[in-house]
Scaffold this active site. Structure first.
Site, PDB file in Angstrom:
ATOM      1  N   SER A 146      31.253  40.285  42.583  1.00  0.00           N
ATOM      2  CA  SER A 146      31.814  41.199  43.565  1.00  0.00           C
ATOM      3  C   SER A 146      30.896  41.224  44.776  1.00  0.00           C
ATOM      4  O   SER A 146      29.709  41.523  44.653  1.00  0.00           O
ATOM      5  CB  SER A 146      31.917  42.590  42.926  1.00  0.00           C
ATOM      6  OG  SER A 146      32.310  43.540  43.881  1.00  0.00           O
ATOM      7  N   LYS A 186      35.106  38.129  44.407  1.00  0.00           N
ATOM      8  CA  LYS A 186      35.847  39.321  44.821  1.00  0.00           C
ATOM      9  C   LYS A 186      35.216  39.874  46.081  1.00  0.00           C
ATOM     10  O   LYS A 186      34.012  40.113  46.125  1.00  0.00           O
ATOM     11  CB  LYS A 186      35.798  40.343  43.690  1.00  0.00           C
ATOM     12  CG  LYS A 186      36.265  41.731  44.021  1.00  0.00           C
ATOM     13  CD  LYS A 186      36.387  42.553  42.745  1.00  0.00           C
ATOM     14  CE  LYS A 186      35.633  43.859  42.835  1.00  0.00           C
ATOM     15  NZ  LYS A 186      35.720  44.639  41.586  1.00  0.00           N
ATOM     16  N   LYS A 216      34.939  42.825  48.857  1.00  0.00           N
ATOM     17  CA  LYS A 216      35.240  44.221  49.140  1.00  0.00           C
ATOM     18  C   LYS A 216      35.864  44.278  50.530  1.00  0.00           C
ATOM     19  O   LYS A 216      35.379  43.612  51.461  1.00  0.00           O
ATOM     20  CB  LYS A 216      33.962  45.054  49.107  1.00  0.00           C
ATOM     21  CG  LYS A 216      33.372  45.201  47.710  1.00  0.00           C
ATOM     22  CD  LYS A 216      34.246  46.095  46.841  1.00  0.00           C
ATOM     23  CE  LYS A 216      33.577  46.403  45.521  1.00  0.00           C
ATOM     24  NZ  LYS A 216      34.415  47.264  44.667  1.00  0.00           N
ATOM     25  N   ASP A 243      39.040  43.859  46.804  1.00  0.00           N
ATOM     26  CA  ASP A 243      38.994  45.202  46.215  1.00  0.00           C
ATOM     27  C   ASP A 243      38.840  46.206  47.346  1.00  0.00           C
ATOM     28  O   ASP A 243      37.843  46.180  48.078  1.00  0.00           O
ATOM     29  CB  ASP A 243      37.819  45.302  45.231  1.00  0.00           C
ATOM     30  CG  ASP A 243      37.783  46.627  44.484  1.00  0.00           C
ATOM     31  OD1 ASP A 243      38.653  47.487  44.725  1.00  0.00           O
ATOM     32  OD2 ASP A 243      36.860  46.799  43.648  1.00  0.00           O
ATOM     33  N   GLU A 278      42.883  44.619  44.403  1.00  0.00           N
ATOM     34  CA  GLU A 278      42.440  45.673  43.488  1.00  0.00           C
ATOM     35  C   GLU A 278      42.422  47.022  44.184  1.00  0.00           C
ATOM     36  O   GLU A 278      41.877  47.148  45.278  1.00  0.00           O
ATOM     37  CB  GLU A 278      41.035  45.300  42.982  1.00  0.00           C
ATOM     38  CG  GLU A 278      40.421  46.287  41.996  1.00  0.00           C
ATOM     39  CD  GLU A 278      39.057  45.799  41.479  1.00  0.00           C
ATOM     40  OE1 GLU A 278      38.771  44.583  41.584  1.00  0.00           O
ATOM     41  OE2 GLU A 278      38.281  46.626  40.985  1.00  0.00           O
ATOM     42  N   ASP A 312      41.985  49.854  39.214  1.00  0.00           N
ATOM     43  CA  ASP A 312      40.639  50.137  38.703  1.00  0.00           C
ATOM     44  C   ASP A 312      40.513  51.662  38.590  1.00  0.00           C
ATOM     45  O   ASP A 312      40.766  52.241  37.513  1.00  0.00           O
ATOM     46  CB  ASP A 312      39.612  49.512  39.676  1.00  0.00           C
ATOM     47  CG  ASP A 312      38.167  49.853  39.376  1.00  0.00           C
ATOM     48  OD1 ASP A 312      37.912  50.615  38.434  1.00  0.00           O
ATOM     49  OD2 ASP A 312      37.247  49.360  40.079  1.00  0.00           O
ATOM     50  N   LYS A 359      36.964  49.029  32.814  1.00  0.00           N
ATOM     51  CA  LYS A 359      35.542  49.380  32.839  1.00  0.00           C
ATOM     52  C   LYS A 359      35.346  50.369  31.707  1.00  0.00           C
ATOM     53  O   LYS A 359      35.868  51.496  31.770  1.00  0.00           O
ATOM     54  CB  LYS A 359      35.179  50.059  34.164  1.00  0.00           C
ATOM     55  CG  LYS A 359      35.158  49.114  35.356  1.00  0.00           C
ATOM     56  CD  LYS A 359      34.795  49.847  36.634  1.00  0.00           C
ATOM     57  CE  LYS A 359      34.780  48.888  37.815  1.00  0.00           C
ATOM     58  NZ  LYS A 359      34.769  49.600  39.107  1.00  0.00           N
ATOM     59  N   GLY A 362      32.804  46.049  36.484  1.00  0.00           N
ATOM     60  CA  GLY A 362      31.405  46.449  36.385  1.00  0.00           C
ATOM     61  C   GLY A 362      31.115  47.573  37.352  1.00  0.00           C
ATOM     62  O   GLY A 362      31.915  47.865  38.245  1.00  0.00           O
TER      63      GLY A 362
END
Ligand code: OSB
Ligand code: MG
Length: 370
Positions: free
Chosen positions: A136, A162, A164, A189, A214, A239, A263, A291
């Protein structure tokens, strides 16, 4: 059956190798609670995934500390001889606070499995001894810096990147990364930063062949996620919205997501995480292990979870070196093929190294059964 005799709560702080910026804030240090549970048979460790502020979730370190000390620890002492499910039952009277609960559910399970000489991965029915890993990537000050980080992670072998994103830091950044890496498995995400009115922007992401988007919308907006799913082609993944197996059932029934990020720390521990997996698997929904920048303690739990059947996508189970110069445990290492080993030792298979632990401890409180 085991009885918990004492619980040591500990607040630790570890500097991150680089600041981690998301749509909700920036962290430069990992600050979290670790719990060490002593039963009449042995010791187990658990890590709380709450952060310093109530930004990703309502839970945060100081509140979780209070819940652990004043509500959950006394409930666990009063429960007497229990099995892992009995720990969850002892906590049922306390609503929510799943991150705090997960800390002790996992710590108890660690102690309980060590006593039986069994690994967490075997207990969970894991079928792999290595798992493919993703990474990430936080929001960077510049696109150049983002490209440099992505380049580095791909060179290390990570199997999925991934990114952000946040409003204004989205389509152009994704386009630049896609241009540089036409075939890389990519996802984004948003950490709940968008509104349904932003559907045009999110739809523009359809051009970049992303595995998923996400948590684009607010964590309580399951219905709006279902509406958004009709407006974008890219699969939606949830998430923050998924706090339990019941949430997963609701989200899938409503059509709010086609993929779930599990998670364990967010849903109350590995037992509930397994139930979320079960719900998703029965409905043909792929899952992956998320995570929370955990130390080596929490990451060991994530690796065992990621090795379970049904975890068909690479997770955010990255190597210790992606987070810390020195982890709290022996480091989790990425192999050049982008996989990491699932711990094979008893319990979670790792323990904090005493000197490291001492060096990063900010506060300790010992609680004893009456
Ligand atoms: O939304 O997945 C998230 C880290 C902290 C809080 C929320 C998230 C994340 C990550 C990093 O994306 C996952 C990791 O590498 O541990
Ligand atoms: Mg996320």
């Amino acid at each position: 059956m085991s009885r918990v005799r004492a619980i040591e709560l500990r607040l630790v702080a570890l500097p991150l190798v680089r600041p981690f910026r998301t749509s909700f804030g920036e962290e430069t240090d990992k600050v979290c609670i670790l719990a060490r549970v002593e039963t009449d048979h042995g010791v187990g460790w658990g890590e709380c995934v709450a952060g310093a502020e109530p930004d990703f979730s309502e839970e945060f370190n100081e509140a979780a500390w209070l819940v652990l000390r004043d509500l959950l620890a006394p409930a666990l002492f009063a429960a007497g001889d229990v099995e892992p499910e009995g720990v969850e039952a002892a906590f049922a009277r306390v609503r929510g606070n799943r991150m705090a609960k997960a800390t002790l559910v996992n710590a108890f399970l660690d102690a309980w499995l060590r006593e039986q000489g069994r690994s967490l991965a075997s207990y969970l029915g894991a079928e792999r001894d290595r798992v493919p890993c993703g990474v990430s990537v936080g929001i960077t000050p510049t696109t150049e810096e983002l490209l440099a980080q992505v380049e580095g992670y791909l060179a290390e072998g990570y199997r999925r990147i991934k990114l952000k994103i946040a409003p204004g830091l989205d389509v152009e950044r994704v386009a630049a990364v896609r241009r540089a890496h036409p075939d890389a498995p990519l996802s984004v995400d948003a950490n709940a930063a968008y509104r349904l009115e932003d559907a045009e922007t999110l739809r523009a992401l359809d051009d970049y062949d992303l595995l998923m988007i996400e948590q684009p919308l607010h964590h309580e907006d399951l219905v709006e996620h279902a509406e958004l799913a009709h407006l974008v082609r890219t699969p939606l993944c949830l998430d923050e919205s998924i706090r339990s197996a019941a949430d997963a059932r609701a989200a899938i029934s409503l059509g709010s997501c086609r993929i779930v990020n599990i998670k364990q720390g967010r849903v109350g521990g590995v037992l509930e995480a397994r139930r979320v997996r079960d719900v998703c698997r029965e409905r043909g929904v792929p899952v992956w292990c998320g995570g929370m920048l955990e130390t080596g303690v929490g990451r060991a739990v994530n690796l065992a979870l990621a090795a379970m059947p049904g975890f068909t996508l690479p997770g955010d189970t990255s190597a210790s070196a992606r987070y810390f110069h020195e982890d709290l445990t022996e480091p989790h290492v990425l192999a050049p093929d982008g996989t990491m080993a699932v711990p094979t030792g008893t319990g979670i298979g790792v323990e904090p190294l005493p000197e490291r632990l001492a060096a990063c401890t900010r506060r300790v409180e010992r609680l004893e059964a009456p």
